[in-house]
Design a protein around this motif. Structure first.
Motif, PDB file in Angstrom:
ATOM      1  N   THR A  90       0.835  -1.204   0.000  1.00  0.00           N
ATOM      2  CA  THR A  90       0.000   0.000   0.000  1.00  0.00           C
ATOM      3  C   THR A  90       0.870   1.254   0.000  1.00  0.00           C
ATOM      4  OG1 THR A  90      -1.677  -1.196   1.256  1.00  0.00           O
ATOM      5  CG2 THR A  90      -1.869   1.195   1.195  1.00  0.00           C
ATOM      6  N   ARG A  91       1.895   1.241   0.823  1.00  0.00           N
ATOM      7  CA  ARG A  91       2.807   2.396   0.868  1.00  0.00           C
ATOM      8  C   ARG A  91       3.404   2.675  -0.515  1.00  0.00           C
ATOM      9  NH1 ARG A  91       6.255   6.775   2.925  1.00  0.00           N
ATOM     10  NH2 ARG A  91       8.080   6.575   1.643  1.00  0.00           N
TER      11      ARG A  91
ATOM     12  N   PRO B  38      -5.022   6.927   1.118  1.00  0.00           N
ATOM     13  CA  PRO B  38      -3.585   6.867   1.401  1.00  0.00           C
ATOM     14  C   PRO B  38      -3.123   7.831   2.482  1.00  0.00           C
ATOM     15  CG  PRO B  38      -3.963   8.030  -0.643  1.00  0.00           C
ATOM     16  CD  PRO B  38      -5.314   7.604  -0.135  1.00  0.00           C
ATOM     17  N   GLU B  39      -3.849   8.891   2.716  1.00  0.00           N
ATOM     18  CA  GLU B  39      -3.453   9.862   3.728  1.00  0.00           C
ATOM     19  C   GLU B  39      -4.635  10.137   4.654  1.00  0.00           C
ATOM     20  OE1 GLU B  39      -1.604  13.405   2.392  1.00  0.00           O
ATOM     21  OE2 GLU B  39       0.145  12.336   1.621  1.00  0.00           O
ATOM     22  N   GLU B  64       5.008   6.999  14.217  1.00  0.00           N
ATOM     23  CA  GLU B  64       5.920   7.834  13.437  1.00  0.00           C
ATOM     24  C   GLU B  64       7.367   7.613  13.875  1.00  0.00           C
ATOM     25  OE1 GLU B  64       5.099  12.005  13.567  1.00  0.00           O
ATOM     26  OE2 GLU B  64       5.968  12.329  11.581  1.00  0.00           O
ATOM     27  N   THR B  65       7.586   7.538  15.181  1.00  0.00           N
ATOM     28  CA  THR B  65       8.967   7.315  15.631  1.00  0.00           C
ATOM     29  C   THR B  65       9.480   5.952  15.167  1.00  0.00           C
ATOM     30  OG1 THR B  65       8.312   6.339  17.741  1.00  0.00           O
ATOM     31  CG2 THR B  65       8.619   8.711  17.701  1.00  0.00           C
ATOM     32  N   ALA B  66       8.575   5.027  14.938  1.00  0.00           N
ATOM     33  CA  ALA B  66       8.992   3.722  14.436  1.00  0.00           C
ATOM     34  C   ALA B  66       9.150   3.724  12.918  1.00  0.00           C
ATOM     35  CB  ALA B  66       7.983   2.649  14.851  1.00  0.00           C
ATOM     36  N   GLY B  67       8.754   4.808  12.286  1.00  0.00           N
ATOM     37  CA  GLY B  67       8.870   4.886  10.831  1.00  0.00           C
ATOM     38  C   GLY B  67       7.746   4.181  10.099  1.00  0.00           C
ATOM     39  N   PHE B  68       6.699   3.801  10.846  1.00  0.00           N
ATOM     40  CA  PHE B  68       5.592   3.098  10.210  1.00  0.00           C
ATOM     41  C   PHE B  68       4.663   4.060   9.495  1.00  0.00           C
ATOM     42  CE2 PHE B  68       5.322  -1.335  12.067  1.00  0.00           C
ATOM     43  CZ  PHE B  68       6.679  -1.391  12.239  1.00  0.00           C
ATOM     44  N   ILE B  69       4.650   5.284   9.956  1.00  0.00           N
ATOM     45  CA  ILE B  69       3.918   6.327   9.239  1.00  0.00           C
ATOM     46  C   ILE B  69       4.804   7.562   9.177  1.00  0.00           C
ATOM     47  CG2 ILE B  69       1.623   5.521   9.935  1.00  0.00           C
ATOM     48  CD1 ILE B  69       1.579   7.776  11.979  1.00  0.00           C
ATOM     49  N   GLU B  70       4.451   8.482   8.311  1.00  0.00           N
ATOM     50  CA  GLU B  70       5.140   9.764   8.262  1.00  0.00           C
ATOM     51  C   GLU B  70       4.108  10.821   7.934  1.00  0.00           C
ATOM     52  OE1 GLU B  70       8.099   9.393   5.223  1.00  0.00           O
ATOM     53  OE2 GLU B  70       6.630   9.470   3.602  1.00  0.00           O
ATOM     54  N   TYR B  78      -1.227  12.032   7.754  1.00  0.00           N
ATOM     55  CA  TYR B  78      -0.298  10.916   7.925  1.00  0.00           C
ATOM     56  C   TYR B  78      -0.443   9.918   6.786  1.00  0.00           C
ATOM     57  CZ  TYR B  78       0.002  12.840  12.620  1.00  0.00           C
ATOM     58  OH  TYR B  78       0.189  13.678  13.689  1.00  0.00           O
ATOM     59  N   ARG B  79       0.678   9.310   6.436  1.00  0.00           N
ATOM     60  CA  ARG B  79       0.654   8.247   5.436  1.00  0.00           C
ATOM     61  C   ARG B  79       1.642   7.165   5.858  1.00  0.00           C
ATOM     62  NH1 ARG B  79       3.716  12.097   1.102  1.00  0.00           N
ATOM     63  NH2 ARG B  79       5.812  11.889   1.954  1.00  0.00           N
ATOM     64  N   LEU B  80       1.552   6.013   5.231  1.00  0.00           N
ATOM     65  CA  LEU B  80       2.429   4.899   5.601  1.00  0.00           C
ATOM     66  C   LEU B  80       3.886   5.289   5.407  1.00  0.00           C
ATOM     67  CD1 LEU B  80       0.341   1.992   4.064  1.00  0.00           C
ATOM     68  CD2 LEU B  80       0.657   2.511   6.489  1.00  0.00           C
ATOM     69  N   GLY B  81       4.757   4.758   6.256  1.00  0.00           N
ATOM     70  CA  GLY B  81       6.150   5.171   6.284  1.00  0.00           C
ATOM     71  C   GLY B  81       7.110   4.188   5.640  1.00  0.00           C
ATOM     72  N   PRO B  82       8.357   4.614   5.489  1.00  0.00           N
ATOM     73  CA  PRO B  82       9.359   3.830   4.769  1.00  0.00           C
ATOM     74  C   PRO B  82       9.858   2.601   5.521  1.00  0.00           C
ATOM     75  CG  PRO B  82      10.322   5.866   5.593  1.00  0.00           C
ATOM     76  CD  PRO B  82       8.857   5.921   5.917  1.00  0.00           C
ATOM     77  N   ALA B  83       9.723   2.576   6.845  1.00  0.00           N
ATOM     78  CA  ALA B  83      10.229   1.414   7.593  1.00  0.00           C
ATOM     79  C   ALA B  83       9.510   0.136   7.161  1.00  0.00           C
ATOM     80  CB  ALA B  83      10.063   1.637   9.091  1.00  0.00           C
ATOM     81  N   LEU B  84       8.256   0.299   6.708  1.00  0.00           N
ATOM     82  CA  LEU B  84       7.490  -0.869   6.284  1.00  0.00           C
ATOM     83  C   LEU B  84       8.147  -1.573   5.110  1.00  0.00           C
ATOM     84  CD1 LEU B  84       4.014   0.831   6.552  1.00  0.00           C
ATOM     85  CD2 LEU B  84       4.826  -1.060   7.965  1.00  0.00           C
TER      86      LEU B  84
END
Lengths: 289, 289
Positions: A90-91, B38-39, B64-70, B78-84
DNA sequence: AACAACGGTTCAATATATGAACCGACGATA
DNA sequence: TATCGTCGGTTCATATATTGAACCGTTGTT
């Protein structure tokens, strides 16, 4: 049994929880997974996370109900779960970073013959997005990082130079020394950042690993803010002035291309810095020769 | 200001938290993201999650601190983050499910001309892993699910029939009625499961969507337990006995192939059920004609 | 200028996370 | 086959971290 006393002793935290929510502590568990360590048992998790068994167990259960991890039915050990695949899909479907960065990145790796990678800045962290190893050389710089240290890598320094100002404070909170050349204090870091702002290129000369030099360039998205970096990691012994010029030339191309794909453009100030520093570079060479 | 009273009123939970850890509640927020949405802003999250603003905000910060969202710097949403992306990459690198399922799945979709998909069972949930739409028909069954309801889909029923026994209880806790044909109670479900065990195929006849019939087969991995399902979703009006035979024949092939790729084999009991039900099927046809 | 909606913050109340000790199972050792 | 160590998992009193009503400042609309 007394044995748990012993195992708990080794798991006990250093009695200081830096204002961390339980969720953050839970999600941190996930960072212990890697290709090299794909499955982790409960007790091993306790040791890695420095928490006691009951807490770790509950955290793992939370992650499991969310589908972020699952238990290998044979070994009882935990591994990453299938929900991650969907979220990642999804991301990437909604914020296509990786797919949009790949073609220019490949071109960069091919042109320079060195390992190249793209990172994304999210909050105050620089996440590795994708790396590309040129098959040209047998010896390559290998960058298999999940996150890039701000103070010790070309990408991190690039983020410091062109990203939000608060990054500097975050960087200074963790000035871990990787090599003899790692910037040891804030002052050194500030100097480095200043020169990076002038040249438009992040540079890391053996600051993270001995024998590896990195050069990076910023990437921007539709917000106009720094969104990521593109970098070339190079075995130091191969790093000639000619190679450096080639790398910088191709970094500019890659940075422009990826920024365009991410919906942004290179700010005029950075284009100017690039023009300035690359010609300056030539002048230096002329003077030297 | 009084307005927050109003907005909080609409966000208030139904005052019942089913023994949920705060982490679970936090991670649930992620499930509200999709390609279509998406957001998501803070207030919108409150409404979706039925929690108040302060709590939701803290949860989002943890993510957010985990990078799961940004946060999109422009919209503050908010949207899904790069850590995923990294976690998903590690998962697929260490437990290659998707890549190992794709070739047989494509073959299945091509052979049947219908939308096919593979799901993985993790814990008590059936997660969609990958779907493949055959370009053969203009009208296709579209299965864009994240998780499959146990009681109302061919994949879910297949999991109930061949997965751990506890799944039945989980299924009965949520017998949401999607269509007139959705199994309404435990007894109906038990009957369905029994017939699926006999035939070796999961079947769902318009139980999830009107006009869609599904047929599924189980997938096993190296543990010997059910690991997933492969299924074909078919527009009901096209579902002839001949197509059903073709689907089942190709499901067997796909199930065997994916199981092999996942390190498992089809248990003898299921091979026997398949042999039995497909010949029985032919007998029925013979008698009918 | 008034209003509403938004993202974000505060603080008392209490619901929730925590960890020491415990349990049963397993495998190695002797 | 008895002993020990390790493992995954569980319990319960304690105390800490989560919660939500109310609040703040900003922005955009009318």
């Amino acid at each position: 049994m007394l044995t748990d006393l012993v195992s708990n002793f080794f798991c006990k935290p250093p009695k200081v929880n830096f204002l961390m929510s339980s969720t953050t502590k839970t999600l941190e568990l996930l960072s212990h997974f890697s290709v090299a360590r794909p499955e982790i048992g409960l007790t091993q998790f306790c040791r890695l996370a420095l928490r006691d068994k009951a807490t770790t167990y509950r955290h793992l259960q939370s992650l499991e109900t969310a589908g972020f991890i699952e238990q290998n039915p044979m070994t009882k050990a935990y591994r990453l779960g299938p929900a991650l695949l969907q979220l990642a899909e999804t991301r990437e479907a909604t914020v296509p970073r990786k797919s949009a960065a790949l073609p220019p990145l490949h071109a960069l790796a091919d042109a320079t013959g060195e390992t190249s990678h793209v990172a994304v800045i999210s909050g105050t962290t620089v996440y590795g997005l994708v790396s590309c190893e040129s098959p040209q050389h047998g010896i390559r710089a290998i960058m298999d990082l999940d996150t890039f240290p701000l103070h010790a890598t070309a990408s991190g320094l690039c983020a410091l130079a062109f990203g939000p100002a608060q990054l500097l404070d975050v960087a200074c909170e963790n000035l871990h020394g990787f090599t003899a050349a790692t910037p040891p204090d804030r002052a050194t870091l500030v100097d480095l950042i200043a020169s990076i702002r002038q040249s438009g290129f992040g540079q890391a000369d053996r600051t993270y690993e001995d024998e590896v030099k990195g050069v990076s360039a910023p990437i921007f998205d539709q917000t106009g803010n720094l969104a990521g970096t593109v970098a070339v990691a190079c075995v130091a012994s191969r790093f000639t002035p000619e190679l450096e010029r080639a790398i910088k030339r191709n970094l500019i191309t890659a940075s422009r291309a990826i920024s365009r794909n991410w919906g942004g453009t290179i700010p005029a100030s950075i284009e100017a810095a690039w023009a300035n520093s690359t010609t300056l570079h030539m002048n230096e060479l002329d003077t030297a020769s």
